[in-house]
Scaffold this active site. Sequence first.
Site, PDB file in Angstrom:
ATOM      1  N   HIS A  97      20.594  45.233   7.789  1.00 29.73           N
ATOM      2  CA  HIS A  97      21.581  44.558   8.627  1.00 29.73           C
ATOM      3  C   HIS A  97      21.446  44.866  10.110  1.00 29.73           C
ATOM      4  O   HIS A  97      22.003  44.137  10.939  1.00 29.73           O
ATOM      5  CB  HIS A  97      23.004  44.913   8.178  1.00 29.73           C
ATOM      6  N   ARG A  98      20.738  45.908  10.485  1.00 32.06           N
ATOM      7  CA  ARG A  98      20.710  46.292  11.900  1.00 32.06           C
ATOM      8  C   ARG A  98      19.990  45.245  12.741  1.00 32.06           C
ATOM      9  O   ARG A  98      19.007  44.644  12.314  1.00 32.06           O
ATOM     10  CB  ARG A  98      20.056  47.659  12.077  1.00 32.06           C
TER      11      ARG A  98
END
Length: 362
Positions: free
Chosen positions: A207-208
């Site tokens: 998700h980063r």
Amino acid sequence: MKVVSVVGARPQLVKLAPIAAAFARTEHEHVIVHTGQHYDVNLSDVFFSGLGIPDPAVHLGVGSGGHGAQTGRILEAMDPVLAAENPDWVLVYGDTNSTLAGAVSAVKQHIRVAHLEAGLRSFNRRMPEEHNRVLTDHAADLLLAPTEEALRHLATEGLADRAVLTGDVMVDVCLSIRDAILAGERPAVELPEGVDPAEPYLLATLHRAENTDDPARLATLVAALADLPIPVVLLAHPRLLARAEAQGLKLAQGALRVGPPVGYAAMVATVLGSVGVVTDSGGLQKEAYLLGRPCTTLRSETEWLETLDGDWNRLVPDPALLGPGEWVATATRPAPGTPLGTPFGDGRAAERVVEILGRRLG
């Protein structure tokens, strides 16, 4: 004593659960303000119901947006809430835009700020989370450090007089949920179609921004996961889904079996059922360690250096740079024989936090 907790994202809700329970055992007043930074039901509401957290007294409903816009909206909405509540402490959690905005709103109104999970550092200044945690630590009046390593970082930055070691509240909730699952008191894990819970599988999350915003980078990571020889359960964060769709990238390919984000208890159960974890999440690295599963972290650094001890966690910034077969061997390696330590505390951090807030106020 009156304390306002400011939360807004999944990891903060998990940390809030033991804090709310600890406050409930006292006479102190605890007010929960939810910024709405994560407004998806799978990233917010499910955690309140699944972890027994009281409903928030205030929901700001700020939603998504760029970092500046989102932080500004939270700050604008927070100011009148804190002015009306006038608490003794504002307790902020972790490293999100909600953390920074809550801290700034409080200090501008001369309200004491305590930062839970203070002192974590990745030393990667490209990460928005790093900016949030550093700025919050330097603004806060009380720094609640989860580990000795975090205390050392704070001392290096001249903040030792504000810092106190509490242990990590994530240990409190993770181990209690683990014990309930092992005792059969929680439902069995539900996996995406095509994954047999009786067979080996890996759990993955991505998700980063550093891993999802660059199309070439995201395609490389997805391809590496898809090439693994056992099923990979990819619990897809909304950011990942949006970026993949915008880039025309198919996630459900090869070994990848895509599912939605799940509640915290289901996440713990999924980790326990797996043979290992591949992630860029800070929290999941630590949960894998606490639950005794090897973790491969798709980053060049980690805030949780303790997880690297004994090869429980390995940093792999780019799987494509590993030699033939090395990526597969790394991601599917068995749990090491080295014993797990207790660097994150004894599972009583939340009680300690409430006690320290009361003592420092006095």
